[in-house]
Design a protein around this motif. Structure first.
Motif, PDB file in Angstrom:
ATOM      1  N   ALA A   1      -6.026  -9.996  12.988  1.00  0.00           N
ATOM      2  CA  ALA A   1      -4.789  -9.726  12.248  1.00  0.00           C
ATOM      3  C   ALA A   1      -3.818  -9.043  13.195  1.00  0.00           C
ATOM      4  O   ALA A   1      -3.356  -7.944  12.946  1.00  0.00           O
ATOM      5  CB  ALA A   1      -5.085  -8.833  11.057  1.00  0.00           C
TER       6      ALA A   1
ATOM      7  N   GLY B   1      -0.711   5.054  15.461  1.00  0.00           N
ATOM      8  CA  GLY B   1      -0.830   3.901  14.560  1.00  0.00           C
ATOM      9  C   GLY B   1      -1.100   4.347  13.126  1.00  0.00           C
ATOM     10  O   GLY B   1      -1.319   5.536  12.851  1.00  0.00           O
ATOM     11  N   ALA B   2      -1.076   3.364  12.233  1.00  0.00           N
ATOM     12  CA  ALA B   2      -1.403   3.662  10.835  1.00  0.00           C
ATOM     13  C   ALA B   2      -2.855   4.120  10.720  1.00  0.00           C
ATOM     14  O   ALA B   2      -3.214   4.923   9.855  1.00  0.00           O
ATOM     15  CB  ALA B   2      -1.174   2.423   9.974  1.00  0.00           C
ATOM     16  N   ILE B   3      -3.686   3.625  11.638  1.00  0.00           N
ATOM     17  CA  ILE B   3      -5.113   3.944  11.569  1.00  0.00           C
ATOM     18  C   ILE B   3      -5.346   5.448  11.667  1.00  0.00           C
ATOM     19  O   ILE B   3      -6.099   6.021  10.885  1.00  0.00           O
ATOM     20  CB  ILE B   3      -5.874   3.200  12.702  1.00  0.00           C
ATOM     21  CG1 ILE B   3      -5.946   1.713  12.370  1.00  0.00           C
ATOM     22  CG2 ILE B   3      -7.264   3.772  12.951  1.00  0.00           C
ATOM     23  CD1 ILE B   3      -6.608   1.377  11.062  1.00  0.00           C
TER      24      ILE B   3
ATOM     25  N   TYR C   1      -9.531  -3.689   3.548  1.00  0.00           N
ATOM     26  CA  TYR C   1      -9.538  -3.654   5.017  1.00  0.00           C
ATOM     27  C   TYR C   1     -10.777  -2.885   5.497  1.00  0.00           C
ATOM     28  O   TYR C   1     -11.003  -1.744   5.089  1.00  0.00           O
ATOM     29  CB  TYR C   1      -8.246  -2.974   5.471  1.00  0.00           C
ATOM     30  CG  TYR C   1      -8.062  -2.854   6.954  1.00  0.00           C
ATOM     31  CD1 TYR C   1      -8.467  -3.858   7.824  1.00  0.00           C
ATOM     32  CD2 TYR C   1      -7.449  -1.730   7.491  1.00  0.00           C
ATOM     33  CE1 TYR C   1      -8.278  -3.736   9.175  1.00  0.00           C
ATOM     34  CE2 TYR C   1      -7.246  -1.612   8.856  1.00  0.00           C
ATOM     35  CZ  TYR C   1      -7.668  -2.620   9.691  1.00  0.00           C
ATOM     36  OH  TYR C   1      -7.482  -2.492  11.041  1.00  0.00           O
TER      37      TYR C   1
ATOM     38  N   ASN D   1      -4.727  -6.496   3.481  1.00  0.00           N
ATOM     39  CA  ASN D   1      -5.649  -7.106   4.422  1.00  0.00           C
ATOM     40  C   ASN D   1      -7.000  -6.947   3.731  1.00  0.00           C
ATOM     41  O   ASN D   1      -7.383  -5.808   3.459  1.00  0.00           O
ATOM     42  CB  ASN D   1      -5.627  -6.332   5.753  1.00  0.00           C
ATOM     43  CG  ASN D   1      -6.608  -6.880   6.756  1.00  0.00           C
ATOM     44  OD1 ASN D   1      -7.379  -7.759   6.445  1.00  0.00           O
ATOM     45  ND2 ASN D   1      -6.575  -6.334   7.962  1.00  0.00           N
TER      46      ASN D   1
ATOM     47  N   ASP E   1      -1.749   2.240   2.646  1.00  0.00           N
ATOM     48  CA  ASP E   1      -1.615   1.605   3.951  1.00  0.00           C
ATOM     49  C   ASP E   1      -0.590   0.489   3.761  1.00  0.00           C
ATOM     50  O   ASP E   1      -0.873  -0.517   3.119  1.00  0.00           O
ATOM     51  CB  ASP E   1      -2.979   1.047   4.380  1.00  0.00           C
ATOM     52  CG  ASP E   1      -2.920   0.334   5.725  1.00  0.00           C
ATOM     53  OD1 ASP E   1      -1.815   0.003   6.180  1.00  0.00           O
ATOM     54  OD2 ASP E   1      -4.002   0.095   6.306  1.00  0.00           O
TER      55      ASP E   1
ATOM     56  N   TYR F   1       1.879  -3.927   6.363  1.00  0.00           N
ATOM     57  CA  TYR F   1       2.552  -5.242   6.308  1.00  0.00           C
ATOM     58  C   TYR F   1       3.791  -5.224   5.423  1.00  0.00           C
ATOM     59  O   TYR F   1       4.180  -6.257   4.885  1.00  0.00           O
ATOM     60  CB  TYR F   1       1.575  -6.302   5.790  1.00  0.00           C
ATOM     61  CG  TYR F   1       0.365  -6.503   6.672  1.00  0.00           C
ATOM     62  CD1 TYR F   1       0.427  -7.322   7.785  1.00  0.00           C
ATOM     63  CD2 TYR F   1      -0.840  -5.853   6.393  1.00  0.00           C
ATOM     64  CE1 TYR F   1      -0.673  -7.501   8.604  1.00  0.00           C
ATOM     65  CE2 TYR F   1      -1.957  -6.028   7.199  1.00  0.00           C
ATOM     66  CZ  TYR F   1      -1.863  -6.850   8.295  1.00  0.00           C
ATOM     67  OH  TYR F   1      -2.949  -7.026   9.111  1.00  0.00           O
TER      68      TYR F   1
ATOM     69  N   THR G   1       3.370   1.766   9.923  1.00  0.00           N
ATOM     70  CA  THR G   1       3.150   1.529  11.349  1.00  0.00           C
ATOM     71  C   THR G   1       4.246   0.680  11.965  1.00  0.00           C
ATOM     72  O   THR G   1       4.961  -0.040  11.255  1.00  0.00           O
ATOM     73  CB  THR G   1       1.789   0.845  11.578  1.00  0.00           C
ATOM     74  OG1 THR G   1       1.583   0.697  12.981  1.00  0.00           O
ATOM     75  CG2 THR G   1       1.703  -0.526  10.919  1.00  0.00           C
TER      76      THR G   1
ATOM     77  N   THR H   1       3.168  -1.315  14.429  1.00  0.00           N
ATOM     78  CA  THR H   1       2.312  -2.376  14.965  1.00  0.00           C
ATOM     79  C   THR H   1       2.705  -3.778  14.513  1.00  0.00           C
ATOM     80  O   THR H   1       2.860  -4.685  15.325  1.00  0.00           O
ATOM     81  CB  THR H   1       0.850  -2.087  14.559  1.00  0.00           C
ATOM     82  OG1 THR H   1       0.352  -1.079  15.433  1.00  0.00           O
ATOM     83  CG2 THR H   1      -0.045  -3.292  14.691  1.00  0.00           C
ATOM     84  N   LYS H   2       2.799  -3.945  13.195  1.00  0.00           N
ATOM     85  CA  LYS H   2       3.020  -5.303  12.664  1.00  0.00           C
ATOM     86  C   LYS H   2       4.510  -5.632  12.659  1.00  0.00           C
ATOM     87  O   LYS H   2       4.906  -6.727  13.020  1.00  0.00           O
ATOM     88  CB  LYS H   2       2.489  -5.410  11.231  1.00  0.00           C
ATOM     89  CG  LYS H   2       1.133  -4.795  11.002  1.00  0.00           C
ATOM     90  CD  LYS H   2       0.028  -5.641  11.557  1.00  0.00           C
ATOM     91  CE  LYS H   2      -1.315  -4.948  11.411  1.00  0.00           C
ATOM     92  NZ  LYS H   2      -2.382  -5.629  12.106  1.00  0.00           N
TER      93      LYS H   2
ATOM     94  N   ARG I   1       0.373   1.805  19.893  1.00  0.00           N
ATOM     95  CA  ARG I   1      -0.333   2.795  19.082  1.00  0.00           C
ATOM     96  C   ARG I   1       0.624   3.854  18.519  1.00  0.00           C
ATOM     97  O   ARG I   1       0.554   5.048  18.849  1.00  0.00           O
ATOM     98  CB  ARG I   1      -1.481   3.474  19.867  1.00  0.00           C
ATOM     99  CG  ARG I   1      -2.443   2.551  20.585  1.00  0.00           C
ATOM    100  CD  ARG I   1      -3.026   1.445  19.684  1.00  0.00           C
ATOM    101  NE  ARG I   1      -3.711   1.971  18.519  1.00  0.00           N
ATOM    102  CZ  ARG I   1      -3.425   1.546  17.261  1.00  0.00           C
ATOM    103  NH1 ARG I   1      -2.486   0.632  17.011  1.00  0.00           N
ATOM    104  NH2 ARG I   1      -4.084   2.058  16.256  1.00  0.00           N
TER     105      ARG I   1
HETATM  106  C1  LIG Z   1      -4.113  -3.128   6.750  1.00  0.00           C
HETATM  107  C2  LIG Z   1      -4.026  -2.670   8.158  1.00  0.00           C
HETATM  108  N1  LIG Z   1      -3.736  -1.395   8.398  1.00  0.00           N
HETATM  109  C3  LIG Z   1      -3.639  -0.930   9.652  1.00  0.00           C
HETATM  110  C4  LIG Z   1      -3.873  -1.753  10.733  1.00  0.00           C
HETATM  111  C5  LIG Z   1      -3.749  -1.207  12.119  1.00  0.00           C
HETATM  112  O1  LIG Z   1      -2.571  -0.500  12.215  1.00  0.00           O
HETATM  113  P1  LIG Z   1      -2.201   0.356  13.515  1.00  0.00           P
HETATM  114  O2  LIG Z   1      -2.208  -0.571  14.677  1.00  0.00           O
HETATM  115  O3  LIG Z   1      -0.868   0.859  13.180  1.00  0.00           O
HETATM  116  O4  LIG Z   1      -3.198   1.429  13.655  1.00  0.00           O
HETATM  117  C6  LIG Z   1      -4.213  -3.078  10.536  1.00  0.00           C
HETATM  118  C7  LIG Z   1      -4.498  -3.948  11.694  1.00  0.00           C
HETATM  119  O5  LIG Z   1      -4.993  -5.018  11.599  1.00  0.00           O
HETATM  120  C8  LIG Z   1      -4.265  -3.555   9.207  1.00  0.00           C
HETATM  121  O6  LIG Z   1      -4.555  -4.825   8.969  1.00  0.00           O
END
Ligand SMILES: Cc1ncc(COP(=O)(O)O)c(C=O)c1O
Length: 390
Positions: free
Chosen positions: A38, A99-101, A125, A175, A203, A206, A234, A236-237, A245
């Motif tokens: 993803a 990142g969101a993580i 996810y 996700n 989260d 997206y 984030t 990221t997407k 990050r």
């Molecule tokens: C739902 C979801 N949240 C967070 C992430 C990762 O986010 P980040 O790169 O901001 O940590 C992903 C990555 O695939 C994702 O699918």
């Protein structure tokens, strides 16, 4: 290493990542059609890269930033939250993260004690499951309603609440299913959370990729939720910035200092260079986001067309957000999605992700990413047609 060295229970409870396993196996095979990640395959837009290079040249990135993130970046995030999420935030309510993580991990760490339960509408996810486990919490999987586009089963969520429940963690757009939870559903979820005094952790990775007139709704925009929500976002997407990050969260003034205590031991701060890149992303033209959305929309339609031709093998819900689809495997071999995916990889050279990675309700499905080129989608489906139909 001493063979008998004791590894922590919280780490032992975490299973190997199916996504990484599929990536590893894919590397052993030549010329794989790859639908497992993803991860945007486009490169970060040039003006964002240029801003990072300028920050490096100007000597701005050699040190730590404030742990909460650069003030200028948080000011831009406040504007974005108002404009696009209808969230009224103050700079003191923003924490810039890795990142969101890392935002979600810090949020979970701040609110979960060992043994606390976290409700995960599922399939969900896979990393969210691990984030609960690493905090020594208990993931409680509440199935979504697959025949209603994987929408929230609010009655079941309410029934799943026990005295140990502390939080509900969801992603929308989802996700792996691509579902965009509707405003009305999320307002009812907010009522439940408020009635039972639960924290809702979101989260919203997206948020900009929604199709067919669907709208992304942030539960953090409901004023009554102020002290019961931690909203995670984030770059990221949105801006194809996976490797930079950088992400952020919004929470009330009272919560931020507590969440920051969880953020510092893991990160101190988000990478300074990435924060300058993120600043340029927010300040610059948003045309790149529109372009990405247009590309994913076309890719989504192509993937649906191709899945229609395999309707004896897969049944799917038309994805309304993200760049993922989660078809159900109709043939008996699909009951074990991990074996099914490995066989598909070895025999048809198509890499996908087994549904079981997204919690028990994901079994019998597989996740397909359409954040790739149309050629990659066609290559994968030409091979699948040959494999399944001959
Ligand atoms: C739902 C979801 N949240 C967070 C992430 C990762 O986010 P980040 O790169 O901001 O940590 C992903 C990555 O695939 C994702 O699918």
């Amino acid at each position: 290493m001493n063979k008998n060295f004791r590894i922590s229970e919280r780490v032992l409870r975490i299973q190997k990542s199916a996504i990484h396993e599929m990536t590893r196996l894919s590397k052993e095979i030549e010329d794989v059609a790859f639908l497992s990640w993803a991860r945007p395959t486009s490169d970060t837009p040039e003006h964002i890269k240029a801003a990072a290079i300028a920050a490096i040249k100007n000597g701005l990135v050699g040190g730590y930033s404030e742990t909460a993130g650069l003030l200028e970046l948080r000011e831009e995030i406040v504007k974005k939250l108002k404009r696009d999420n209808n969230i009224d935030a103050d700079v003191s309510e923003i924490l810039v993260t890795v990142g969101a993580i890392e935002a979600i991990s810090a949020a979970v760490m701040a609110v979960i004690d060992p043994g606390d339960e976290v409700i995960l509408p599922s399939p969900t996810y896979s990393t969210h499951i691990r984030q609960v486990l690493i905090a020594s919490g208990r993931p409680i999987f509440v199935p979504t309603l697959e025949d209603k586009e994987f929408s929230l089963d609010l009655e079941r969520i309410e029934k799943a609440i026990t005295p140990k429940t502390r939080a509900i963690l969801y992603c929308s757009p989802s996700n792996p299913t691509g579902t965009v939870f509707k405003e009305e559903e999320l307002r009812r979820l907010a009522d439940i959370a408020l009635k039972r005094n639960l924290m809702v952790i979101t989260d919203e990775a997206y948020e900009y990729f929604v199709y067919d007139g669907n709208k992304h709704f942030s539960i953090g925009s409901i004023p009554e939720m102020k002290n019961n929500v931690i909203s995670c976002f984030t770059f990221t997407k949105t801006y194809a910035m996976t490797g930079w990050r950088v992400g952020y969260l919004y929470a009330s003034k009272n919560l931020i200092p507590q969440i920051r205590k969880a953020h510092i031991p893991f990160a101190i701060c988000a990478p300074a260079v990435s924060q300058y890149a993120a600043l340029a992303a927010l300040k610059g033209s948003q045309e790149c986001v529109a372009q990405f959305r247009k590309h994913y929309f076309k890719a989504r339609n192509l993937m649906c067309d191709r899945l229609d031709r395999l309707n004896s093998i897969f049944a799917y819900q038309r994805t309304s957000g993200s760049y993922l689809m989660f078809p159900k495997i109709l043939i008996p071999e699909g009951k074990d999605s991990a074996t099914f995916c490995k066989r598909l990889l070895k025999q048809a050279k198509v890499s996908t992700t087994p549904g079981v990675a997204f919690g028990p309700t994901g079994e019998g499905h597989l996740r397909l990413s359409f954040c790739v080129s149309e050629d990659e989608i066609n290559k994968a489906f030409d091979r699948r047609e040959k494999y399944f139909i001959g």
